[in-house]
Design a protein around this motif. Sequence first.
Motif, short mmCIF file in Angstrom:
data_model
loop_
_atom_site.label_atom_id
_atom_site.label_comp_id
_atom_site.label_asym_id
_atom_site.label_seq_id
_atom_site.Cartn_x
_atom_site.Cartn_y
_atom_site.Cartn_z
N PHE A 66 0.85 -1.20 0.00
CA PHE A 66 0.00 0.00 0.00
C PHE A 66 0.88 1.25 0.00
N GLU A 67 1.97 1.19 0.76
CA GLU A 67 2.89 2.33 0.81
C GLU A 67 3.50 2.54 -0.59
N SER A 68 3.84 1.43 -1.27
CA SER A 68 4.38 1.52 -2.63
C SER A 68 3.37 2.21 -3.56
N ALA A 69 2.11 1.86 -3.39
CA ALA A 69 1.06 2.47 -4.21
C ALA A 69 1.13 3.99 -4.07
N HIS A 70 1.30 4.45 -2.84
CA HIS A 70 1.36 5.90 -2.61
C HIS A 70 2.63 6.52 -3.14
N VAL A 71 3.72 5.75 -3.10
CA VAL A 71 4.99 6.24 -3.68
C VAL A 71 4.74 6.57 -5.16
N TYR A 72 4.03 5.69 -5.86
CA TYR A 72 3.80 5.89 -7.30
C TYR A 72 2.73 6.94 -7.59
N LEU A 73 1.79 7.05 -6.67
CA LEU A 73 0.77 8.09 -6.85
C LEU A 73 1.42 9.47 -6.73
N ALA A 74 2.39 9.58 -5.82
CA ALA A 74 3.12 10.85 -5.67
C ALA A 74 3.93 11.13 -6.94
N MET A 75 4.46 10.09 -7.58
CA MET A 75 5.19 10.27 -8.83
C MET A 75 4.24 10.68 -9.95
N ALA A 76 3.02 10.13 -9.92
CA ALA A 76 2.01 10.52 -10.92
C ALA A 76 1.70 12.01 -10.78
N ALA A 77 1.62 12.47 -9.55
CA ALA A 77 1.34 13.89 -9.30
C ALA A 77 2.48 14.76 -9.81
N TYR A 78 3.71 14.29 -9.60
CA TYR A 78 4.87 15.03 -10.08
C TYR A 78 4.85 15.11 -11.61
N ALA A 79 4.57 13.97 -12.27
CA ALA A 79 4.53 13.93 -13.74
C ALA A 79 3.44 14.86 -14.26
N SER A 80 2.35 14.92 -13.53
CA SER A 80 1.24 15.79 -13.94
C SER A 80 1.67 17.25 -13.90
N GLU A 81 2.47 17.58 -12.91
CA GLU A 81 2.95 18.96 -12.82
C GLU A 81 3.84 19.31 -14.01
N LEU A 82 4.55 18.28 -14.52
CA LEU A 82 5.41 18.50 -15.69
C LEU A 82 4.61 18.51 -16.99
N GLY A 83 3.33 18.13 -16.90
CA GLY A 83 2.48 18.07 -18.09
C GLY A 83 2.72 16.82 -18.91
N LEU A 84 3.28 15.77 -18.28
CA LEU A 84 3.57 14.52 -19.00
C LEU A 84 2.45 13.50 -18.71
N ASP A 85 1.37 13.62 -19.48
CA ASP A 85 0.19 12.81 -19.18
C ASP A 85 0.40 11.31 -19.35
N GLY A 86 1.28 10.93 -20.28
CA GLY A 86 1.58 9.51 -20.46
C GLY A 86 2.25 8.95 -19.21
N PHE A 87 3.16 9.72 -18.64
CA PHE A 87 3.83 9.30 -17.41
C PHE A 87 2.83 9.26 -16.25
N VAL A 88 1.90 10.19 -16.25
CA VAL A 88 0.86 10.16 -15.21
C VAL A 88 0.12 8.83 -15.33
N ASN A 89 -0.26 8.48 -16.56
CA ASN A 89 -0.96 7.22 -16.78
C ASN A 89 -0.12 6.03 -16.32
N PHE A 90 1.17 6.04 -16.69
CA PHE A 90 2.07 4.95 -16.30
C PHE A 90 2.09 4.77 -14.79
N PHE A 91 2.25 5.87 -14.06
CA PHE A 91 2.33 5.77 -12.60
C PHE A 91 0.99 5.45 -11.96
N GLN A 92 -0.09 5.88 -12.59
CA GLN A 92 -1.42 5.52 -12.09
C GLN A 92 -1.64 4.01 -12.20
N VAL A 93 -1.18 3.44 -13.33
CA VAL A 93 -1.32 1.99 -13.50
C VAL A 93 -0.44 1.28 -12.48
N GLN A 94 0.75 1.81 -12.26
CA GLN A 94 1.66 1.23 -11.27
C GLN A 94 1.00 1.27 -9.88
N TYR A 95 0.34 2.38 -9.60
CA TYR A 95 -0.40 2.53 -8.33
C TYR A 95 -1.44 1.41 -8.21
#
Length: 169
Positions: free
Chosen positions: A19-48
Amino acid sequence: MKLSPAVATALNVQMNYEFESAHVYLAMAAYASELGLDGFVNFFQVQYQEEVAHAQKFFQYINDRNGRVEIQGFTTPQKEFSSILEAFEVALHHEEGVSSRIHEIVKQAHAETDYFTVSFLEWFIKEQVEEESNFHNLISKIKLLQDGAGLYLLDQELQTRTFKPIPAE
Ligand SMILES: [Fe+2]
């Protein structure tokens, strides 16, 4: 055969770590979103989603063995990175840590001749090969494509990743 208290604890710790790992990746999805990299957001959401599915697998197994699931809190995940490359390096390091944790539980289960747990964890051993290899490959790609256009193409590619539910055994 009853779950030993030590193995039950180890399985609970790992379930919570998934569960903690899930949150690690959700935080990365948020970071990618800030960069405007929607594909990376998707990647990290799936990882979550995958990590939540891993945690649920432990949840189910502990229940199946008549153990008591114990949900715990965890530390706030890293939210700032110097680049998308750094986020992937942190992710790879995280997955290497997960692999050693799984290996430790297998060792413990073997020592206690708990072959039910040994067999349950085999799926995770194989999964970790894939997790580490995924991040390794993406790190290589990101290094090759560090200029803006390359990253844009990789971002498009990662948009196509989908979550595949883990088939029931
Ligand atoms: Fe996992």
